[in-house]
Enzyme design. Structure first.
Site, PDB file in Angstrom:
ATOM      1  CE1 TYR A 192      -3.269  -2.692  -0.146  1.00  0.00           C
ATOM      2  CE2 TYR A 192      -3.844  -2.296   2.147  1.00  0.00           C
ATOM      3  CZ  TYR A 192      -4.050  -2.969   0.973  1.00  0.00           C
ATOM      4  OH  TYR A 192      -5.043  -3.918   0.883  1.00  0.00           O
TER       5      TYR A 192
HETATM    6  C1  LIG Z   1      -6.793  -2.021  -7.741  1.00  0.00           C
HETATM    7  C2  LIG Z   1      -5.751  -2.553  -6.805  1.00  0.00           C
HETATM    8  C3  LIG Z   1      -6.069  -3.609  -5.965  1.00  0.00           C
HETATM    9  C4  LIG Z   1      -5.120  -4.136  -5.093  1.00  0.00           C
HETATM   10  N1  LIG Z   1      -5.457  -5.192  -4.289  1.00  0.00           N
HETATM   11  C5  LIG Z   1      -4.521  -5.732  -3.473  1.00  0.00           C
HETATM   12  C6  LIG Z   1      -4.822  -6.870  -2.656  1.00  0.00           C
HETATM   13  O1  LIG Z   1      -5.939  -7.385  -2.663  1.00  0.00           O
HETATM   14  N2  LIG Z   1      -3.838  -7.359  -1.859  1.00  0.00           N
HETATM   15  C7  LIG Z   1      -2.594  -6.820  -1.831  1.00  0.00           C
HETATM   16  O2  LIG Z   1      -1.727  -7.337  -1.118  1.00  0.00           O
HETATM   17  N3  LIG Z   1      -2.286  -5.736  -2.575  1.00  0.00           N
HETATM   18  C8  LIG Z   1      -3.221  -5.197  -3.394  1.00  0.00           C
HETATM   19  N4  LIG Z   1      -2.888  -4.113  -4.164  1.00  0.00           N
HETATM   20  C9  LIG Z   1      -1.527  -3.569  -4.077  1.00  0.00           C
HETATM   21  C10 LIG Z   1      -0.582  -4.356  -4.979  1.00  0.00           C
HETATM   22  O3  LIG Z   1      -0.249  -5.588  -4.365  1.00  0.00           O
HETATM   23  C11 LIG Z   1       0.722  -3.556  -5.164  1.00  0.00           C
HETATM   24  O4  LIG Z   1       0.439  -2.336  -5.769  1.00  0.00           O
HETATM   25  C12 LIG Z   1       1.718  -4.349  -6.010  1.00  0.00           C
HETATM   26  O5  LIG Z   1       3.020  -3.872  -5.775  1.00  0.00           O
HETATM   27  C13 LIG Z   1       1.365  -4.259  -7.471  1.00  0.00           C
HETATM   28  O6  LIG Z   1       2.186  -5.050  -8.257  1.00  0.00           O
HETATM   29  P1  LIG Z   1       2.326  -4.672  -9.801  1.00  0.00           P
HETATM   30  O7  LIG Z   1       3.314  -5.576 -10.400  1.00  0.00           O
HETATM   31  O8  LIG Z   1       0.971  -4.587 -10.417  1.00  0.00           O
HETATM   32  O9  LIG Z   1       2.841  -3.170  -9.682  1.00  0.00           O
HETATM   33  P2  LIG Z   1       4.050  -2.329 -10.284  1.00  0.00           P
HETATM   34  O10 LIG Z   1       3.579  -0.921 -10.194  1.00  0.00           O
HETATM   35  O11 LIG Z   1       4.454  -2.839 -11.614  1.00  0.00           O
HETATM   36  O12 LIG Z   1       5.225  -2.585  -9.255  1.00  0.00           O
HETATM   37  C14 LIG Z   1       5.156  -2.249  -7.885  1.00  0.00           C
HETATM   38  C15 LIG Z   1       6.559  -2.192  -7.302  1.00  0.00           C
HETATM   39  O13 LIG Z   1       7.243  -3.426  -7.502  1.00  0.00           O
HETATM   40  C16 LIG Z   1       8.381  -3.243  -8.345  1.00  0.00           C
HETATM   41  N5  LIG Z   1       8.408  -4.352  -9.297  1.00  0.00           N
HETATM   42  C17 LIG Z   1       7.428  -4.669 -10.182  1.00  0.00           C
HETATM   43  N6  LIG Z   1       7.799  -5.738 -10.878  1.00  0.00           N
HETATM   44  C18 LIG Z   1       9.010  -6.116 -10.455  1.00  0.00           C
HETATM   45  C19 LIG Z   1       9.898  -7.150 -10.833  1.00  0.00           C
HETATM   46  N7  LIG Z   1       9.598  -8.017 -11.797  1.00  0.00           N
HETATM   47  N8  LIG Z   1      11.089  -7.252 -10.210  1.00  0.00           N
HETATM   48  C20 LIG Z   1      11.417  -6.364  -9.231  1.00  0.00           C
HETATM   49  N9  LIG Z   1      10.612  -5.352  -8.836  1.00  0.00           N
HETATM   50  C21 LIG Z   1       9.414  -5.231  -9.445  1.00  0.00           C
HETATM   51  C22 LIG Z   1       8.154  -1.929  -9.032  1.00  0.00           C
HETATM   52  O14 LIG Z   1       9.372  -1.355  -9.466  1.00  0.00           O
HETATM   53  C23 LIG Z   1       7.458  -1.141  -7.951  1.00  0.00           C
HETATM   54  O15 LIG Z   1       8.395  -0.680  -7.001  1.00  0.00           O
HETATM   55  C24 LIG Z   1      -3.827  -3.571  -5.046  1.00  0.00           C
HETATM   56  C25 LIG Z   1      -3.518  -2.491  -5.866  1.00  0.00           C
HETATM   57  C26 LIG Z   1      -4.470  -1.982  -6.742  1.00  0.00           C
HETATM   58  C27 LIG Z   1      -4.134  -0.795  -7.606  1.00  0.00           C
END
Ligand SMILES: Cc1cc2nc3c(=O)[nH]c(=O)nc-3n(C[C@H](O)[C@H](O)[C@H](O)COP(=O)(O)OP(=O)(O)OC[C@H]3O[C@@H](n4cnc5c(N)ncnc54)[C@H](O)[C@@H]3O)c2cc1C
Ligand SMILES: *[C@@H]1O[C@H](CO)[C@@H](O)[C@H](O)[C@H]1NC(C)=O
Ligand SMILES: *[C@@H]1O[C@H](CO)[C@@H](O)[C@H](O)[C@H]1NC(C)=O
Ligand SMILES: *[C@@H]1O[C@H](CO)[C@@H](O)[C@H](O)[C@H]1NC(C)=O
Ligand SMILES: *[C@@H]1O[C@H](CO)[C@@H](O)[C@H](O)[C@H]1NC(C)=O
Ligand SMILES: *[C@@H]1O[C@H](CO)[C@@H](O)[C@H](O)[C@H]1NC(C)=O
Length: 535
Positions: free
Chosen positions: A479
């Site tokens: 978050y």
């Molecule tokens: C609509 C919505 C619903 C959500 N629901 C939940 C939930 O139910 N439970 C929960 O725990 N969280 C929830 N989240 C939060 C979510 O878990 C985090 O935002 C998570 O980091 C998103 O991962 P992403 O790959 O989509 O994001 P990104 O924005 O791509 O990455 C997030 C972070 O991780 C890093 N990162 C991404 N990919 C990699 C990689 N391959 N290697 C190293 N670093 C990397 C990025 O640089 C950044 O710092 C929700 C978020 C949203 C917007």
């Protein structure tokens, strides 16, 4: 550490004279030298096809596809100089090597759901390493494991498991478009948290590309780094290519329900009892509590707070009604309130009950919903002592006065109490009754609206101080909330890091710093809230 914008032309000057005499802007020459490095470093003769410069006609589309917060989709939002979209692990390796060579920072994006957009926004010049093409998922039911690449979405993971088995699932987030790369490296929780813990509690292997461009697995990276990328945030340590997860058992039939009460329907009593029951009841039962300031339908024009209990039970309706009649009489749950369905349908229902009721099928979990986002802000807190009735009443009053910010209370207990606080970097285990998510979404694009809602969230956060954890005031990495501290990578980088990272990681901060210092001593992998190196 971060190179200032002005240092780029110096470097580029040398590239300029050695590679070509055509007049190029700094951005163009950076693109040229980066591309030259990639083609030299990789045997794939088509590697230039994964690189998008700012002048490419597809640049904006590629950038916007995985923007999940309209706050970071404005003309004043910083844009990457280049977007790289690797199609295989060697592309990731060469991208890391060449970004280091041309001395530019990378931001890694998997699903783009970061609440502060830090996977695709940056203060100084940067490249986005966009992982969306790396989305292989191999489910092995016989061994109850799955290999899932970082660019997969949670919806794809759930769907691929469901294709092969109706009695297996995986404990991860509720929103199907969330990416594996960010979600799993930052912890990951969902409706099976009380039974099976976090996503990272169910990870058994991983692949990562480190700062030297090496492709490592659990064995070759070692247990320290493997520990760090299960909750410590991947982006501080390298590029996570994949995780191997342990599947969990789900019954053929599970039960969901939603019960709502406003203040005039004794919602306060409900919340008092929820705090006793939700974190201690049967660990197959996850009862999320949503609290929202709304306009009353009972007394027109007056404001109230609506409490909604939204639940998944890993079992049948009769059983959960029996449990809650005893433990949670104020909920008044009846069998008629319950829906019995398959686990995969519970995923659809929990994500969007209206869509489910209108016939949404499991295949919709494969829909990536590209380029769609509202404006939003999140903050988080942990509650360790039940909030008193008087406290709740003051909180309702404040919520109504502010008008828009709501809460999601997520109960802990069950498996969360059994896992030691240092088993993974995620430290918020026994002793925490529930986690609060502060939540506000809006569609008005005006700067005034943004300022107003961000301020509301800050005011409510400040108001909650007496009711939540302190020393440190804990927060959940996924978050993401830049209000709790950011790093400017100057000489106080360690101290700045300590401020936010102690909130996210409590006593696990020191071990994370040690690992970071070993695997990436020059802090190539960094962001606004990454783990600092040891001073
Ligand atoms: C609509 C919505 C619903 C959500 N629901 C939940 C939930 O139910 N439970 C929960 O725990 N969280 C929830 N989240 C939060 C979510 O878990 C985090 O935002 C998570 O980091 C998103 O991962 P992403 O790959 O989509 O994001 P990104 O924005 O791509 O990455 C997030 C972070 O991780 C890093 N990162 C991404 N990919 C990699 C990689 N391959 N290697 C190293 N670093 C990397 C990025 O640089 C950044 O710092 C929700 C978020 C949203 C917007
Ligand atoms: C790419 O660069 C790395 C690091 O310098 C080097 O080890 C590797 O051999 C290079 N690959 C090729 C194909 O040149
Ligand atoms: C944009 O970049 C992609 C990927 O490198 C390339 O395939 C495409 O030809 C480029 N388009 C234009 C108009 O330059
Ligand atoms: C609320 O609680 C009061 C006091 O316990 C009770 O008399 C009343 O019937 C309740 N109202 C509702 C709508 O349940
Ligand atoms: C971003 O803004 C553009 C308009 O500039 C719009 O077309 C697009 O849908 C927006 N995307 C998101 C994710 O907000
Ligand atoms: C800006 O927000 C404030 C605070 O909510 C509100 O009172 C004011 O009317 C808004 N101004 C405009 C121009 O919308």
């Amino acid at each position: 550490m971060a190179k200032s914008y002005f240092s780029i032309p110096f470097f580029l000057l040398s590239v300029f004279f050695s590679s070509s005499f055509a007049a190029q802007t700094p951005t163009q020459s950076l693109y040229t030298s980066f591309l030259q490095c990639l083609t030299q470093n990789n045997t794939d003769s088509t590697i230039s096809n994964i690189v998008f410069s700012q002048t490419n006609s597809s640049f904006s589309t590629v950038l916007q596809d995985y923007i999940r917060n309209a706050r970071f989709n404005t003309t004043s939002t910083s844009k990457p100089l280049i977007i790289v979209t690797p199609k295989n692990p060697s592309h990731v390796q060469s991208t890391v090597i060449c970004a280091k060579n041309v001395n530019i920072q990378i931001k890694i994006r998997s699903g783009g759901h970061d609440y502060e957009g830090i996977s695709y926004v940056n203060k100084s010049p940067f490249i986005i390493l966009d992982m969306f093409n790396l989305r292989t998922i191999n489910v092995d039911i016989e061994n109850e494991v799955a290999y899932i690449q970082a660019g997969s979405t949670l919806g794809e993971v759930y769907y691929r498991i469901y294709e092969k088995s109706k009695v297996h699932g995986f404990p991860a987030g509720v929103c199907p478009t969330v990416g594996v790369g960010g979600h799993l490296s930052g912890g990951g929780y969902g409706t099976m948290l009380r039974k099976y813990g976090l996503s990272v509690d169910n990870v058994i292997d991983a692949e990562i590309v480190d700062v030297k461009g090496r492709l490592l697995n659990r064995k070759s990276m070692g247990e320290d780094l493997f520990w760090a990328i299960r909750g410590g945030g991947g982006a501080s340590f390298g590029v996570v290519l994949s995780y191997t997860i342990k599947l969990v058992a789900v019954p053929e039939t599970v039960t969901v329900f939603r019960i709502e009460k406003t203040l005039d329907q004794n919602a306060t009593d409900l919340v008092v009892q929820w705090q006793q029951v939700a974190p201690t009841t049967d660990d197959r039962l996850f009862m999320r509590l949503l609290l929202q300031p709304i306009t009353s339908k009972v007394v027109k024009g007056t404001k109230t707070v609506r409490a909604s209990v939204v639940a998944l039970f890993l079992g049948g309706a009769e059983e959960v009604v029996g449990i809650l009649e005893k433990e949670f009489p104020l909920l008044g749950l009846k069998k008629a309130d319950c829906i019995e369905l398959s686990w995969i349908n519970s995923v659809l229902w929990y994500n969007d009950a209206d869509a489910f009721n209108n016939g949404a099928k499991p295949e919709s979990l494969l829909d990536r919903n590209l380029n769609s986002a509202s404006f939003g802000k999140r903050k988080s807190d942990y509650v360790q002592k039940p909030i008193s009735r008087d406290g709740l009443e003051l909180i309702w009053k404040k919520m109504i006065e502010l008008g828009k910010v709501g809460f999601v209370f997520n109960p802990y207990g069950g498996k969360m109490n059994e896992i030691p606080a240092d088993a993974t970097p995620f430290p918020h285990r026994a002793g925490n009754l529930f986690k609060i998510q502060f939540s506000v979404n809006w569609d008005d694009p005006s700067a005034n609206a943004t300022t107003n809602y961000l301020n509301q969230a800050k005011t409510l956060y400040s108001f909650m101080t007496p009711y939540v954890s302190n020393n440190p005031r804990s927060a959940y990495l996924n978050y993401r909330d830049l209000d709790i501290g950011i790093n400017s990578f100057g000489k106080n980088s360690y101290q700045e890091g300590q401020v936010y990272a102690t909130k996210y990681f409590n006593n696990n901060f020191d071990r994370l710093v040690k690992i970071k210092t070993v695997v990436d001593p020059k802090n190539f992998f960094r962001n606004e809230q990454s783990i600092p190196v040891h001073p």
